[in-house]
Design a protein around this motif. Structure first.
Motif, PDB file in Angstrom:
ATOM      1  N   PRO A 317       0.837  -1.205   0.000  1.00  0.00           N
ATOM      2  CA  PRO A 317       0.000   0.000   0.000  1.00  0.00           C
ATOM      3  C   PRO A 317       0.868   1.249   0.000  1.00  0.00           C
ATOM      4  O   PRO A 317       1.775   1.400   0.818  1.00  0.00           O
ATOM      5  N   VAL A 318       0.624   2.147  -0.948  1.00  0.00           N
ATOM      6  CA  VAL A 318       1.383   3.393  -1.044  1.00  0.00           C
ATOM      7  C   VAL A 318       0.416   4.542  -1.308  1.00  0.00           C
ATOM      8  O   VAL A 318      -0.613   4.362  -1.958  1.00  0.00           O
ATOM      9  N   VAL A 319       0.755   5.720  -0.789  1.00  0.00           N
ATOM     10  CA  VAL A 319      -0.023   6.901  -1.139  1.00  0.00           C
ATOM     11  C   VAL A 319       0.125   7.132  -2.637  1.00  0.00           C
ATOM     12  O   VAL A 319       1.195   6.923  -3.209  1.00  0.00           O
ATOM     13  N   GLU A 320      -0.957   7.514  -3.267  1.00  0.00           N
ATOM     14  CA  GLU A 320      -0.948   7.684  -4.713  1.00  0.00           C
ATOM     15  C   GLU A 320      -0.328   9.030  -5.050  1.00  0.00           C
ATOM     16  O   GLU A 320      -0.861  10.086  -4.696  1.00  0.00           O
ATOM     17  N   LEU A 321       0.809   8.991  -5.724  1.00  0.00           N
ATOM     18  CA  LEU A 321       1.562  10.197  -6.052  1.00  0.00           C
ATOM     19  C   LEU A 321       1.940  10.199  -7.519  1.00  0.00           C
ATOM     20  O   LEU A 321       2.119   9.145  -8.125  1.00  0.00           O
ATOM     21  N   HIS A 322       2.090  11.398  -8.058  1.00  0.00           N
ATOM     22  CA  HIS A 322       2.728  11.545  -9.364  1.00  0.00           C
ATOM     23  C   HIS A 322       3.889  12.502  -9.147  1.00  0.00           C
ATOM     24  O   HIS A 322       3.688  13.666  -8.783  1.00  0.00           O
ATOM     25  N   THR A 323       5.107  12.016  -9.351  1.00  0.00           N
ATOM     26  CA  THR A 323       6.306  12.793  -9.058  1.00  0.00           C
ATOM     27  C   THR A 323       7.005  13.186 -10.347  1.00  0.00           C
ATOM     28  O   THR A 323       7.158  12.369 -11.253  1.00  0.00           O
ATOM     29  N   ILE A 324       7.429  14.442 -10.410  1.00  0.00           N
ATOM     30  CA  ILE A 324       8.198  14.918 -11.560  1.00  0.00           C
ATOM     31  C   ILE A 324       9.444  15.631 -11.060  1.00  0.00           C
ATOM     32  O   ILE A 324       9.496  16.119  -9.935  1.00  0.00           O
ATOM     33  N   GLY A 325      10.444  15.687 -11.913  1.00  0.00           N
ATOM     34  CA  GLY A 325      11.708  16.325 -11.550  1.00  0.00           C
ATOM     35  C   GLY A 325      11.665  17.817 -11.771  1.00  0.00           C
ATOM     36  O   GLY A 325      12.437  18.360 -12.575  1.00  0.00           O
ATOM     37  N   ALA A 326      10.757  18.495 -11.086  1.00  0.00           N
ATOM     38  CA  ALA A 326      10.653  19.959 -11.162  1.00  0.00           C
ATOM     39  C   ALA A 326      10.600  20.500  -9.743  1.00  0.00           C
ATOM     40  O   ALA A 326       9.539  20.502  -9.115  1.00  0.00           O
ATOM     41  N   GLY A 327      11.725  20.955  -9.239  1.00  0.00           N
ATOM     42  CA  GLY A 327      11.801  21.544  -7.915  1.00  0.00           C
ATOM     43  C   GLY A 327      12.563  22.852  -7.975  1.00  0.00           C
ATOM     44  O   GLY A 327      13.002  23.287  -9.046  1.00  0.00           O
ATOM     45  N   VAL A 416       8.145  26.786 -18.076  1.00  0.00           N
ATOM     46  CA  VAL A 416       8.335  25.356 -18.337  1.00  0.00           C
ATOM     47  C   VAL A 416       8.051  24.546 -17.079  1.00  0.00           C
ATOM     48  O   VAL A 416       7.374  23.504 -17.121  1.00  0.00           O
ATOM     49  N   ALA A 417       8.553  25.016 -15.924  1.00  0.00           N
ATOM     50  CA  ALA A 417       8.313  24.299 -14.662  1.00  0.00           C
ATOM     51  C   ALA A 417       6.823  24.245 -14.354  1.00  0.00           C
ATOM     52  O   ALA A 417       6.291  23.199 -13.939  1.00  0.00           O
ATOM     53  N   ASN A 418       6.120  25.363 -14.553  1.00  0.00           N
ATOM     54  CA  ASN A 418       4.670  25.382 -14.303  1.00  0.00           C
ATOM     55  C   ASN A 418       3.931  24.429 -15.240  1.00  0.00           C
ATOM     56  O   ASN A 418       2.982  23.744 -14.829  1.00  0.00           O
ATOM     57  N   ALA A 419       4.344  24.369 -16.501  1.00  0.00           N
ATOM     58  CA  ALA A 419       3.695  23.467 -17.454  1.00  0.00           C
ATOM     59  C   ALA A 419       3.892  22.013 -17.046  1.00  0.00           C
ATOM     60  O   ALA A 419       2.968  21.192 -17.165  1.00  0.00           O
ATOM     61  N   MET A 420       5.087  21.690 -16.568  1.00  0.00           N
ATOM     62  CA  MET A 420       5.354  20.325 -16.115  1.00  0.00           C
ATOM     63  C   MET A 420       4.462  19.960 -14.939  1.00  0.00           C
ATOM     64  O   MET A 420       3.892  18.854 -14.884  1.00  0.00           O
ATOM     65  N   MET A 421       4.321  20.873 -13.984  1.00  0.00           N
ATOM     66  CA  MET A 421       3.491  20.590 -12.817  1.00  0.00           C
ATOM     67  C   MET A 421       2.015  20.525 -13.191  1.00  0.00           C
ATOM     68  O   MET A 421       1.269  19.675 -12.669  1.00  0.00           O
ATOM     69  N   ALA A 422       1.578  21.398 -14.091  1.00  0.00           N
ATOM     70  CA  ALA A 422       0.180  21.349 -14.532  1.00  0.00           C
ATOM     71  C   ALA A 422      -0.127  20.024 -15.224  1.00  0.00           C
ATOM     72  O   ALA A 422      -1.193  19.429 -15.016  1.00  0.00           O
TER      73      ALA A 422
END
Length: 670
Positions: A317-327, A416-422
């Protein structure tokens, strides 16, 4: 000398280590950040506790560790051997026979956790119904034992065919092996992941053995260091399921710490959802290295029965996440005539160019600084000064490569970072038929509130929530998590069979007793214990099950049809339904109460600064969050400063301070 009275949560991130301290006597909460030490993760945590001088006063300590995740990502875990049934040597390499990169004719698979030469098979066979077809060959066990001795391998993952139905051969293998090598670590698949699916069970068992000694060694060393500082509080560890458990018990399933840090943020989102009466929340946690997107629907976090970490499938069981390399530390670069951001990050060392620690490549944080959104003299509450010149020099090299000016390059990096997160948010919502406009956006992490309004505009969301302690919210969330243990058992047969009800009741009783035993080991009283069971079911002939909350066996079949219709738009009431798996979450209530913050506003001098937003320069108010009283309104353009984070209020938006010290940003009606 007062008794220990502090509840402390610590989240070690790629760039910063976050510390939250709740004083149960004074009913106050304070936060602290220190730079992380990636090579020795605990070092930054201990340094922070030393600077605060709180170790002896800690009554409760919970920690999110990246030890297991780092071992997998860097392939620095324990060398492990895999022993499986004859004929199944290639289960891991075959995987699910899919290709994630559909555009690549020659996709590159990640390095395996277990090398092919370390995979061995034995003659044995359990049938699908649990009956024995071929007894375990002891001569094969002896050969493997001799090889392990010669190679010096100390960890073994055992995954025999259909062991989840009958574990006899796995248990026999372990007994024979440990009779010769008592100190060897043996991971059995029916214990780690009692699930259908040979690949998933094998992958999970191998990953567990691969990180086991790393996590165990890390936690043991941390406990010793805490003891040397006269900290008497038992160490608890955040788990990927959104619960916590003691450091001693986490050693049994160390793989469940893989999403330890991000899980704290999801717990925080669920806590805020219920406290603010916002049942539907999209949470985006933007730190220094990456951004994690999660959902709270109907006041509850969303969980998955399976995680895919660095291309390794793990059945847990894991929390459902979507992770991207934008920090904040994500590096920007020109590539093929375009602008790219991440996934490479400057991390904590050397960090973004503006940190002045030797970084020379432009990052998202450098872009925010150059556009006037971050105060160079008040980073981390004034404990760290930023180097504007270094940021300009780094961004300038990118600007020259793209033949644009520095401000345009910085604005492009943020776009670009905002587009990735969106797009990450769309992956969890619109692609599943969920309308993000029905949700509030919870923006947190050190960098999240700088991007919250822009993301809301992009997705049509009308409200952005910036919680108290937003820069350290994952650590804060850990303090609100409860003890949690997850157990499961396979099911078989059709849901309409006469004996299905009896099977469900027996399995539920068995799992409840297992969960109760684990809670008793944690010291949780029965009155504080809670049990929640779900059943995975599917129409006969399908591959992927649907999880249904189990209230009683009689209503389960109808609940499956209703859930299936809700998710896929149709159902097949007359079709046979298979029972696949039962899961039970055993929780013990120990999480902190969500205290309202009645702190008086502090006198702070407001200033003005030029800030670039959407390509235009604005004179923006610079407001300290501590100076805001409840119901105070800040109309954009404005920057709201706090220790650990900064909130951007663009033109056309207004921020209001509400209960629990929460900022609510909303669009202003024209």
């Amino acid at each position: 000398m007062s008794l220990p009275h502090l509840r402390v949560g610590v989240d070690i991130g790629g760039t910063f280590t976050d510390i939250v301290i709740m004083d149960t006597h004074a009913k106050t909460t304070r936060t602290y950040k220190v730079l992380s030490t990636p090579r020795e993760p605990a070092k930054g945590m201990l340094r922070g506790l030393d600077e605060l001088g709180v170790a002896r006063d800690i009554d409760f300590l919970v920690h999110g560790t990246t030890a297991g995740l780092n071992a997998i990502l860097s392939r620095t875990g324990e060398r492990i051997a895999l022993v499986t049934t004859e004929g199944f040597h290639d289960v891991l390499s075959l995987g699910r026979a899919g290709n994630k990169d559909i555009w690549s004719l020659k996709p590159k698979k990640p390095d395996p956790l277990v090398h092919p030469q370390d995979i061995h098979t034995v003659r044995e066979r359990i049938r699908h119904d649990g009956s024995v077809e071929t007894r375990l060959d002891e001569a094969d066990v002896e050969m493997i034992a001799s090889w392990l001795s010669a190679e010096g391998v100390r960890s073994v993952a055992v995954c025999f065919l259909h062991a989840h139905k009958n574990p006899a051969h796995e248990l026999e293998f372990k007994a024979l092996l440990q009779k010769r090598f008592p100190q060897i670590s043996v991971m059995l698949s029916h214990v780690i992941a009692p699930e259908q699916g040979e690949f998933e069970r094998t992958s999970t068992t191998v990953a567990t053995g691969y990180v086991a000694r790393t996590v165990e060694t890390y936690l043991a060393a941390l406990v010793r260091e805490l003891g040397a500082r006269e900290c008497t509080a038992p160490l608890h560890v955040m788990r990927s399921s959104g619960g916590i458990c003691s450091a001693e018990l986490v050693a049994r399933q160390p793989i469940q710490t893989i999403l330890s840090g991000p899980a704290g943020g999801v717990v925080a989102a669920e806590t805020i959802s219920r406290s603010l009466n916002r049942p539907n929340i999209i949470a985006i946690d933007m730190g220094g290295t990456s951004s994690d997107v999660s959902l709270v629907i109907g006041g509850r976090m969303t969980l998955s029965a399976e995680g895919d970490i660095a291309d390794n499938v793990m059945k847990m069981p894991v929390v459902e996440l979507h992770t991207i390399g934008a920090g904040g530390g994500s590096i920007a670069r020109a590539e093929a005539g375009g602008l790219r951001v991440g996934p490479l990050s400057a991390g904590a060392n050397p960090g973004p160019a503006c940190y002045g620690l030797g970084g020379t490549q432009p990052t998202v944080t450098d872009a925010q600084l150059l556009l006037g959104r971050i105060d160079p003299d008040w980073f981390l509450g004034g404990r760290m000064n930023l180097d504007v010149g270094a940021a300009k020099e780094a961004m300038g090299s990118l600007a020259r490569e793209l033949s644009i000016d520095v401000d345009a390059a910085a604005a492009g990096v943020l776009a670009v970072a905002n587009a990735m997160m969106a797009n990450a948010i769309r992956t969890l919502t619109m692609r599943r038929g969920i309308d993000p406009r029905d949700f509030s956006l919870l923006a947190f992490g050190g960098a999240g509130p700088l991007h919250g309004a822009a993301l809301a505009d992009e997705l049509g969301i009308s409200e952005v929530i910036v919680p108290f302690g937003t820069g350290v919210l994952s650590a804060w969330g850990m303090l609100h998590a409860d003890i949690r243990h997850d157990v499961s058992a396979p099911l078989s047969g059709l849901a309409h069979n006469p004996d299905a009800g009896s099977l469900l009741e027996q399995t539920h009783a068995l799992l409840r007793e297992q969960g109760a035993k684990l809670l008793r080991e944690e010291g949780v009283e029965e009155a504080a214990s809670c049990y929640s069971a779900t059943v995975e079911m599917r129409y006969a002939g399908q591959a992927h099950p649907v999880s249904v909350q189990m209230v009683d066996p009689e209503s389960l079949l109808q609940a499956f049809h209703d859930t299936y219709r809700q998710r896929f738009g149709h159902s097949m009431p007359g079709a046979p339904v298979e029972l696949v798996q039962m899961r039970l979450a055993a929780t013990g209530k120990i999480g902190a109460d969500f205290l309202d913050r009645h702190t008086s506003a502090e006198e702070r001098v407001e200033t003005m600064r030029t800030v670039t937003i959407d390509g235009k320069r604005h004179k923006a108010r610079i407001v300290h969050r501590e100076s805001l009283d409840r119901q105070d309104v800040v109309t954009g353009p404005a920057i709201i400063l706090e220790d650990g984070s900064t909130t951007l209020v663009p033109p056309g938006w207004a921020a209001r301070q509400q209960q629990f010290g929460t900022l609510i940003l909303r669009k202003i009606n024209p």
